[in-house]
Design an enzyme around this catalytic site. Structure first.
Site, PDB file in Angstrom:
ATOM      1  N   GLU A  84     -14.774  78.229  27.442  1.00  9.23           N
ATOM      2  CA  GLU A  84     -13.548  79.019  27.418  1.00  9.23           C
ATOM      3  C   GLU A  84     -13.737  80.479  27.834  1.00  9.23           C
ATOM      4  O   GLU A  84     -12.815  81.091  28.373  1.00  9.23           O
ATOM      5  CB  GLU A  84     -12.944  78.977  26.000  1.00  9.23           C
ATOM      6  CG  GLU A  84     -12.484  77.602  25.563  1.00  9.23           C
ATOM      7  CD  GLU A  84     -11.343  77.080  26.428  1.00  9.23           C
ATOM      8  OE1 GLU A  84     -10.407  77.854  26.734  1.00  9.23           O
ATOM      9  OE2 GLU A  84     -11.405  75.895  26.816  1.00  9.23           O
ATOM     10  N   SER A 100      11.273  48.305 -30.144  1.00 11.60           N
ATOM     11  CA  SER A 100      10.696  48.753 -31.418  1.00 11.60           C
ATOM     12  C   SER A 100       9.831  50.004 -31.290  1.00 11.60           C
ATOM     13  O   SER A 100       9.370  50.533 -32.299  1.00 11.60           O
ATOM     14  CB  SER A 100       9.856  47.631 -32.035  1.00 11.60           C
ATOM     15  OG  SER A 100      10.702  46.624 -32.539  1.00 11.60           O
TER      16      SER A 100
END
Length: 796
Positions: A87, A464
């Site tokens: 680059e 319950s």
């Protein structure tokens, strides 16, 4: 000659002046539009939101971009060299723009008519990536040049390069080299080979076209270019170059590496972060540390999944997922291609039956190839008829499978087992009772299959599981654990419905006068109703609100004593936590702290609690619930509590808990606790009208199997046990301290009265100092004898 040289010199000066004037004019034109690049010193990269366990395991990640910022020092030098060689080879020599590079690119363009070389430096790319769009206009290019020069005046080369390598888009939503290493190779940057580094370094030019997943051939060509530049610049030797060039293009997509499965919990933490920070949370790099530890969460995952699959197995086989062929079979490549397209629902894996023998089958499993499914792995598969009926046990493999079927299998210690995606569902949640921290949470069988979180979203009838709260209210109205209530059938007229109301016990047996301790431990329904009558419905509703239950839609009727109100598993666990911690209401929470991208703690949960019942009340209910685990004796005869399987499995004296089952077994519960953990397990169909059903004994299986009706003790309790085995392994048994206002005395188990006698009809019981216990007059209703079978309500 001198005259012409003078004119040429003046012309050059004029051109330089004109160029400088043009540049100055361009600068003045775009100056107002240039951003303040000094912000780069405090730049906040868009880093995904991460959800983690207390021990740092990654649970989930949210955010459009995949990024894992690293420092320059953490990057391999060869990876940096690969990017610079490709680059910007003169990066450390130019001031932000590279005149030589620009001239070279221009010459190539003029001579060939093609734009083969880019002229943007790494600094220019930083300017573009942080501040500009990617549009190809002269104005944008001019801005880019000026920004690059300005960036170079503010930052060091190392700072610029670090920003670049963490920001650059590299395809497949990977931004930065660390994210690319994970996405393409499932590695950290320090694990990359030279060939892989070169591949990643070749991506910035066109990441969507050159990435090795989409275009392996183009990616290989680009890799060769990068390696050639590195060789040309002396960054690698000839041997390294040749080895890297010969390496295969082996990239494949790797998603975020989740190390702990807790998707329902992750979504709760995700929503918490959005509430705190809004959509910005996705890019701030926040680390959300949840309250769970990996060991307990994994145990919860296994417990719920295994027991839901076990329920599904005993209720029968519903058949293959699909019939792929009949007659001419598919070839291997077509089978494998089909399997690659199928999802998996851990621990279930898709497979295809290719041949069926007398007592085995040949199958192809996704990503595992051909395997044998033995008779032991399929002999369970009676035909499913209804939730309460199963077909005859199979005698041969052909009774179950045929070639061409797509099926589900799971791996077990004994080999492969035929399976199916269960229609039943469930939830498990565990809290630290001292402050409400969630220690494990599973909201269903499989999150990818169904994202509905039953832990916090499924309001189901309590059955319950409600009774300890009713009993808690009764204790404040003068009752004690030795108080007697009549366990006899109830036959009441319901003026609202115009019919008799006949609630019943389960099993449908009545024992006459019974102590509260035994009635709660054995879950006597009619005792709960009589206790509610004596306590008062308003007092019971007040007590439920104190425990955090929403009573706004609960009809003030006696059926609430049987658990007709609804609650989520999370609300239930929080309610039981108050018994476990000595009477304090805690608010469950899943986020312990939040750290920013730099590791600074920016949020920490501050648990709060409030007293809702006395220590004495909490201790007495807890002690009664230990009898639900260990049982007791009355008149010299031993009786079992509804949660006795927990005692047999865990062999701990500090566990307490309560089962719960609703009408027609539509909901099955178990909530239980120790001083260190409280957990609730729930099982049911998402279709509330569908009962859990029952199963007949399967002679093909061992005697250690569940058969008969599905209740809290058979469907939910095993989940709780499996989880608690792992969760409590590191916690020693802890004896609860007796509150100072309680004393122990010996009672007659028949009358509940304090006695000085000794023998099989006595036991120690706790009493509150200075409190006179209430007794209920025993009323035996004519026409309803002990043991008589009645109908209607059967919540238990």
């Amino acid at each position: 000659m001198l005259k012409w040289l003078s004119r040429l010199f003046l012309l050059c000066l004029l051109l330089v002046f004109s160029g400088a004037t043009a540049v100055f004019a361009l600068y003045q034109q775009v100056k107002a539009e240039l951003p303040d690049v000094s912000a780069l010193r405090e730049v906040q990269l868009d880093v995904p939101l991460r959800i983690l366990s207390q021990d740092g395991e990654l649970i989930s990640q949210f955010g459009e971009q995949k990024r894992d910022p690293v420092t320059l020092a953490q990057l391999p030098p060869l990876l940096i060299d690969a990017f610079l060689a490709t680059e910007d080879a003169r990066f450390y020599e130019h001031p932000g723009i590279d005149p030589i590079g620009i001239a070279r690119a221009a010459i190539v363009w003029i001579t060939t008519g093609e734009k083969r070389q880019g002229a943007s430096t790494i600094t220019q790319q930083v300017a573009r990536n942080f501040f500009l769009s990617r549009e190809k206009t002269v104005t944008r290019k001019v801005k880019e040049i000026f920004l690059a020069l300005h960036i170079e005046s503010l930052l060091t080369k190392e700072e610029i390069l670090e920003l670049y390598l963490n920001k650059i888009p590299l395809g497949n939503r990977a931004h930065g080299v660390s994210a690319a290493a994970q996405v393409y190779y499932g590695k950290t940057v320090d694990q990359l080979t030279l060939a892989e580094m070169a591949m990643i370094a070749g991506l910035p030019q066109a990441p969507s076209l050159l990435n090795p997943i989409r275009s392996p051939e183009r990616a290989a060509e680009r890799r060769a270019l990068v390696l050639g530049r590195m060789l040309e610049l002396g960054k690698i030797g000839r041997q390294d170059y040749q080895q890297a060039m010969a390496a295969p293009v082996a990239a494949s997509y790797h998603g975020t590496k989740i190390t702990l499965s807790a998707p329902y919990l992750a979504e709760m933490a995700h929503q918490f972060a959005l509430t705190m920070y809004g959509e910005a949370a996705y890019g701030l790099g926040l680390n959300i540390y949840t309250t769970v530890h990996a060991k307990e969460q994994e145990a919860a995952n296994r417990a719920l999944t295994d027991r839901l699959l076990a329920y599904d197995l005993r209720h029968g086989y519903r058949g293959a997922e699909a019939q792929l062929w009949q007659g001419r079979p598919w070839d291997d490549s077509r089978i494998r291609q089909h399997l690659d397209e199928q999802p998996g629902y851990w621990p279930l894996e898709p497979a295809v039956v290719t041949a069926v023998q007398a007592h085995s089958a040949t199958i192809v499993i996704k990503e595992k190839g051909e395997r044998q499914l033995s008779w032991d792995g399929m002999k369970w598969a009676r035909r499913y008829i209804t939730d309460s009926r199963q077909g005859h046990p199979p005698r041969r493999a052909g009774d179950i499978l045929e070639a061409g079927e797509q099926i589900w299998v799971r791996s077990t210690a004994d080999g492969w087992l035929l399976a199916q995606v269960p229609e039943i569902n469930g939830a498990l949640v565990s809290l630290r009772p001292s402050d409400g921290a969630v220690t494990a949470l599973v909201g269903g069988f499989n999150f990818s299959l169904n994202k509905f979180n039953r832990v916090e979203q499924a309001k189901r009838q309590m059955g319950s599981n409600i009774k300890p709260f009713i009993y808690s209210a009764a204790l404040d109205q003068g009752f004690g654990l030795s108080s007697l209530i009549d366990d006899a059938p109830i036959d009441s007229w319901d003026p609202g419905k115009g019919v008799p109301w006949r609630p019943r016990n389960s099993p449908n047996v009545y024992d006459g006068p019974i102590r509260l301790r035994e009635a709660l431990a054995r879950s006597k329904n009619v005792v709960s109703i009589r206790l509610l009558r004596e306590t008062g419905i308003d007092n019971a509703l007040t007590r439920l609100r104190q425990f955090g239950f929403d009573t706004s839609d609960i009809p003030p009727t006696e059926s609430l004593a049987l658990g007709s109100p609804s609650a989520t598993p999370l609300e239930m666990a929080a309610g039981y936590a108050a018994f476990a911690n000595g009477g304090l209401k805690v608010d469950p929470y899943v986020v312990e702290r939040i750290e920013d991208a730099r590791g600074n703690v920016i949020y920490r949960h501050n648990p709060v609690s409030q007293r809702i019942i006395s220590e004495e009340n909490a201790f007495l209910i807890t002690d009664a619930l230990t009898s639900a685990i260990w049982g007791g004796s009355t008149r010299g005869k031993h009786w079992n509590g509804t949660g006795r399987r927990a005692g047999l499995a865990l062999e701990r004296k500090d566990i307490a808990g309560k089962t719960g089952t609703t009408n027609q077994s539509r909901d099955a519960w178990f909530s239980g606790f120790t001083p260190d953990r409280v957990a609730t397990a729930w099982v049911g169909f998402d279709d509330f009208s569908r009962p859990l059903g029952r199963t007949a004994y399967n002679p093909n299986l061992s005697s250690a199997q569940v058969s008969g009706g599905e209740f809290g003790a058979s469907a939910a309790l095993p989940i709780w046990i499996d989880y608690m085995k792992a969760a409590l392994a590191d916690f020693p048994v802890r004896q609860r301290a007796v509150p100072a206002n309680l004393y122990s005395a010996q009672i007659d188990t028949y009358t509940g009265e304090i006695t000085t006698d000794t023998g099989v009809d006595t036991r120690d019981e706790y009493f509150e100092l200075g409190k006179e216990l209430r007794r209920v007059t025993i009323i035996h209703q004519p026409g309803a004898g002990f043991g008589e079978r009645s109908v209607t309500e059967e919540l238990f």
